[in-house]
Design an enzyme around this catalytic site. Structure first.
Site, PDB file in Angstrom:
ATOM      1  N   ASP A 116       0.858  -1.484   0.368  1.00 15.59           N
ATOM      2  CA  ASP A 116       0.049   0.313  -0.389  1.00 15.59           C
ATOM      3  C   ASP A 116       0.905   1.146  -0.362  1.00 15.59           C
ATOM      4  OD1 ASP A 116      -1.965  -2.221   0.570  1.00 15.59           O
ATOM      5  OD2 ASP A 116      -3.138  -0.928   1.985  1.00 15.59           O
ATOM      6  N   LYS A 120      -6.990  -5.574  -3.056  1.00 16.71           N
ATOM      7  CA  LYS A 120      -7.518  -5.520  -2.728  1.00 16.71           C
ATOM      8  C   LYS A 120      -8.493  -4.225  -2.041  1.00 16.71           C
ATOM      9  CE  LYS A 120      -4.197  -4.527   1.265  1.00 16.71           C
ATOM     10  NZ  LYS A 120      -5.127  -3.146   2.079  1.00 16.71           N
ATOM     11  N   CYS A 131      -1.982  -2.703   8.294  1.00 18.41           N
ATOM     12  CA  CYS A 131      -1.772  -3.694   6.645  1.00 18.41           C
ATOM     13  C   CYS A 131      -0.507  -4.632   6.247  1.00 18.41           C
ATOM     14  CB  CYS A 131      -1.839  -2.543   5.435  1.00 18.41           C
ATOM     15  SG  CYS A 131      -3.662  -2.233   5.097  1.00 18.41           S
TER      16      CYS A 131
HETATM   17  C1  VGL Z   1      -4.643   0.191   5.914  1.00 13.14           C
HETATM   18  C2  VGL Z   1      -5.902   1.191   7.010  1.00 13.14           C
HETATM   19  C3  VGL Z   1      -6.752   0.676   6.121  1.00 13.14           C
HETATM   20  C4  VGL Z   1      -3.115   0.290   5.230  1.00 13.14           C
HETATM   21  C5  VGL Z   1      -5.910   0.660   5.273  1.00 13.14           C
HETATM   22  O1  VGL Z   1      -3.002   0.091   4.043  1.00 13.14           O
HETATM   23  O2  VGL Z   1      -2.373  -0.127   5.988  1.00 13.14           O
HETATM   24  N1  VGL Z   1      -5.002   0.890   6.734  1.00 13.14           N
HETATM   25  N2  VGL Z   1      -6.986   0.730   5.132  1.00 13.14           N
END
Ligand code: VGL
Ligand code: ZN
Length: 208
Positions: A8, A108, A153
């Site tokens: 991410d 995702k 994540c």
């Molecule tokens: C994430 C919170 C919500 C992350 C993704 O990538 O850590 N955290 N969605």
């Protein structure tokens, strides 16, 4: 085979993004060094990819604010600002990330009724993304994990890697990762260590 999982590294988790992680963009040059190191046979990037109105967004829960805990499909759910909405700049990978050497981009978080922190499966541990089968099919025996955010994540991806792919050595690259809160990062690192994940620096990876 050695693989790198970049979790991410998106505009939404960098300064100026909708769910900015403090200094999130600091991971980009370090991730680029890992990408260009020639140490990896396979490089995968995950991408948080929510539909508008996703159930993890506080805006989908009347009366709730971001960073409060709510309920999603009957389970406690941390509620987030709207972030990484499919097709928006917030959801794009950071523009400075060296995309040319990334073999697979794995999206995702598309199911609005369940969140998906891990790049391997949703938070119910129900629906698989196919990443474990893909890595095993490629005979990956060593996986390095880094990115954003350490306490969400990245941690859940590393824990799933070790649980779902027994025998694969999993390492967390600490300086190529940033977290949402300092306490969250400390706890996440401890939890990863307890589960047999090696905590390493990019320097160690590059020298090794
Ligand atoms: C994430 C919170 C919500 C992350 C993704 O990538 O850590 N955290 N969605
Ligand atoms: Zn998300």
């Amino acid at each position: 085979m050695k693989a790198l999982l970049l979790v991410d590294i998106q505009n939404g988790f960098c300064p100026g993004g909708n769910l900015a992680v403090p200094d999130g963009d600091d991971v980009v040059p370090i991730a680029n060094r890992l990408i260009e190191s020639g140490k990896y046979d396979l490089i995968i990037a995950s991408q948080d990819w929510h539909p508008p109105g996703h159930g993890s967004f506080a805006s989908s829960h009347p009366g709730k604010k971001p960073f409060e805990v709510g309920t999603l499909s009957g389970k406690p759910q941390m509620l987030w600002p709207d972030h990484c909405v499919q097709g928006t700049p917030d959801a794009e990978l950071h523009p400075d990330l060296k995309m040319g050497k990334i073999d697979l981009i794995l999206q995702k978080g598309e199911n609005r009724n369940v969140d998906s922190y891990s790049a391997f499966r949703d938070n119910d541990q129900d629906a698989l993304t196919g990443l474990a089968d893909f890595l095993e099919g490629q005979d990956v025996t060593e996986l390095d994990v880094c990115g954003l955010a350490t306490d969400y994540c990245v941690k859940f991806s590393a824990l799933d890697a070790i649980e779902m792919m027994p025998g694969v050595r999993v390492r967390f690259v600490e300086d190529a990762s940033r977290g949402i809160t300092p306490e969250g990062v400390t706890a996440a690192i401890e939890e990863m260590r307890e589960h047999g994940i090696d905590i390493v620096t990019s320097r160690k990876v590059l020298e090794g």
